[in-house]
Write a protein that holds these residues in place. Structure first.
Motif, short mmCIF file in Angstrom:
data_model
loop_
_atom_site.label_atom_id
_atom_site.label_comp_id
_atom_site.label_asym_id
_atom_site.label_seq_id
_atom_site.Cartn_x
_atom_site.Cartn_y
_atom_site.Cartn_z
N THR A 150 26.69 140.65 38.70
CA THR A 150 26.52 141.02 37.08
C THR A 150 27.78 141.96 36.45
O THR A 150 28.06 143.02 36.97
CB THR A 150 25.41 141.74 36.78
N ILE A 151 28.54 141.33 35.66
CA ILE A 151 29.44 142.05 34.80
C ILE A 151 28.68 142.66 33.53
O ILE A 151 28.17 142.25 32.79
CB ILE A 151 30.27 141.17 34.33
N GLU A 152 28.97 144.05 33.56
CA GLU A 152 28.68 144.67 32.44
C GLU A 152 29.68 145.50 31.71
O GLU A 152 30.65 146.15 32.23
CB GLU A 152 27.89 145.96 33.19
N GLN A 153 29.64 145.05 30.19
CA GLN A 153 30.75 145.35 29.55
C GLN A 153 30.35 146.15 28.38
O GLN A 153 29.43 145.52 27.43
CB GLN A 153 31.58 144.16 28.89
N LYS A 154 30.55 147.31 28.21
CA LYS A 154 30.06 148.06 27.14
C LYS A 154 31.00 148.59 26.28
O LYS A 154 32.24 148.90 26.43
CB LYS A 154 29.37 149.63 27.61
N ILE A 155 30.60 148.65 24.70
CA ILE A 155 31.54 148.73 23.55
C ILE A 155 30.62 149.82 22.70
O ILE A 155 29.67 149.49 22.16
CB ILE A 155 32.20 147.49 22.84
N TYR A 156 31.22 150.98 22.48
CA TYR A 156 30.62 151.88 21.38
C TYR A 156 30.97 151.58 20.06
O TYR A 156 32.02 150.82 19.69
CB TYR A 156 31.18 153.31 21.57
N VAL A 157 29.81 151.43 19.08
CA VAL A 157 30.04 151.00 17.71
C VAL A 157 29.42 151.94 16.80
O VAL A 157 28.91 153.05 17.36
CB VAL A 157 29.46 149.67 17.50
N SER A 158 29.65 151.67 15.47
CA SER A 158 29.24 152.55 14.68
C SER A 158 27.60 152.36 14.58
O SER A 158 27.08 151.57 14.90
CB SER A 158 29.61 152.55 13.09
N PRO A 159 26.84 153.32 13.86
CA PRO A 159 25.54 153.17 13.62
C PRO A 159 25.01 151.92 12.94
O PRO A 159 24.25 151.11 13.14
CB PRO A 159 25.18 154.47 12.75
N GLU A 160 26.07 151.83 11.86
CA GLU A 160 25.84 150.60 11.03
C GLU A 160 26.07 149.22 11.65
O GLU A 160 25.15 148.29 11.68
CB GLU A 160 26.69 150.45 9.96
N VAL A 161 26.82 149.00 12.66
CA VAL A 161 27.25 147.89 13.40
C VAL A 161 26.08 147.85 14.57
O VAL A 161 25.38 146.60 14.65
CB VAL A 161 28.31 147.95 14.08
N ALA A 162 25.64 148.86 15.04
CA ALA A 162 24.60 148.60 16.16
C ALA A 162 23.13 148.37 15.34
O ALA A 162 22.60 147.39 15.92
CB ALA A 162 24.43 150.06 16.64
N GLU A 163 22.94 148.83 14.20
CA GLU A 163 21.92 148.34 13.41
C GLU A 163 21.91 146.77 13.09
O GLU A 163 20.94 146.28 13.02
CB GLU A 163 21.58 149.34 12.34
N LEU A 164 22.87 146.66 12.65
CA LEU A 164 23.26 145.05 12.04
C LEU A 164 22.89 144.23 13.38
O LEU A 164 22.27 143.20 13.26
CB LEU A 164 24.48 144.66 11.54
N ALA A 165 23.40 144.65 14.65
CA ALA A 165 23.09 144.11 15.81
C ALA A 165 21.80 143.82 16.24
O ALA A 165 21.25 142.72 16.65
CB ALA A 165 23.85 144.54 16.99
N LEU A 166 20.96 144.87 15.96
CA LEU A 166 19.54 144.90 16.20
C LEU A 166 18.89 143.95 15.16
O LEU A 166 17.83 143.21 15.69
CB LEU A 166 19.05 146.32 16.24
N GLN A 167 19.29 144.04 14.20
CA GLN A 167 18.76 143.04 12.91
C GLN A 167 18.82 141.78 13.51
O GLN A 167 17.92 140.71 13.41
CB GLN A 167 19.21 143.37 11.54
N ARG A 168 20.09 141.24 13.91
CA ARG A 168 20.47 139.98 14.21
C ARG A 168 19.73 139.53 15.54
O ARG A 168 19.34 138.27 15.47
CB ARG A 168 21.98 139.83 14.25
N VAL A 169 19.55 140.34 16.56
CA VAL A 169 18.80 139.73 17.58
C VAL A 169 17.39 139.57 17.25
O VAL A 169 16.79 138.75 17.88
CB VAL A 169 18.89 140.73 18.79
N GLU A 170 16.74 140.55 16.74
CA GLU A 170 15.26 140.34 16.28
C GLU A 170 15.03 139.16 15.39
O GLU A 170 14.01 138.77 15.34
CB GLU A 170 15.07 141.69 15.46
#
Length: 201
Positions: A108-128
């Motif tokens: 398993t390849i694990e790749q992490k990138i830190y983002v702004s709270p706004e981008v993180a929340e947008l990603a959460l909305q998009r997956v949901e």
């Protein structure tokens, strides 16, 4: 003609997606908040013998931490799911997820990138909001979500897990680790642990 037939087959697979929608009280009961810093982690499962990608998923740490596991086979009976989004992804749940996929035939390849709270929340909305994903469409769904985020525009839609992983790895600030394990392919150990009622707290 071959391309047309392939597209028809893929559309058929998408139609086979089975929607799931856990009740709100179950989702609220397991909600896991890690807090800042906020990040997105791409998981890519790779076949050791062929080197080909087998699966893609993303962990989103925003106002809560969830995993978008499109068309995935992993689940925990105590973690509610809504259309390929699993809630309550604390550290123990994430360890279960990684251990399930990583074994003697798969890394398993694990790749992490830190983002702004706004981008993180947008990603959460998009997956949901994405909806249930059909088999063989995991990387298409994952790349679709990621490419629509600010700062991720360079990522192209793709069906190839390794290709998405390679492009994701070019984003500024990405950290990568390859997780290996000698578990048997049937992964009996982790499955037994997950089904014996072991708490996730």
């Amino acid at each position: 003609m071959r391309i047309l037939l392939c597209l028809i087959a893929l559309l058929g697979l998408t139609a086979c997606a089975e929607p799931k929608w856990a009740p709100q009280e179950q989702v609220d009961a397991v909600r896991y908040v890690e807090g800042p810093p906020y990040y997105i982690t791409l998981y890519t499962v790779v076949n050791k013998s062929t080197g080909s990608g087998a699966h893609s998923a993303i962990l989103v740490n925003a106002s809560e931490r969830v995993i978008f596991d499109p068309a995935g086979t992993w689940y925990h009976p105590k973690l509610p799911e809504r259309n390929d989004v699993t809630f309550g992804m604390n550290d123990k749940a994430l360890a279960f997820y990684i251990d399930y996929h990583t074994r003697k035939t798969y890394d398993t390849i694990e790749q992490k990138i830190y983002v702004s709270p706004e981008v993180a929340e947008l990603a959460l909305q998009r997956v949901e909001n994405y909806g249930a994903v059909g088999k063989a469409m995991c990387t298409n769904a994952t790349s679709s979500i990621l490419s629509g985020l600010p700062g991720f525009e360079s990522l192209r839609h793709t069906f190839a897990p390794k290709k998405l992983s390679k492009e994701f790895g070019k984003l500024p600030g990405v950290t990568t680790r390859v997780i290996t394990d000698d578990d048997d392919d049937n992964n009996h150990g982790i499955l037994l642990v997950q089904h014996d009622g072991t708490p996730l707290e």
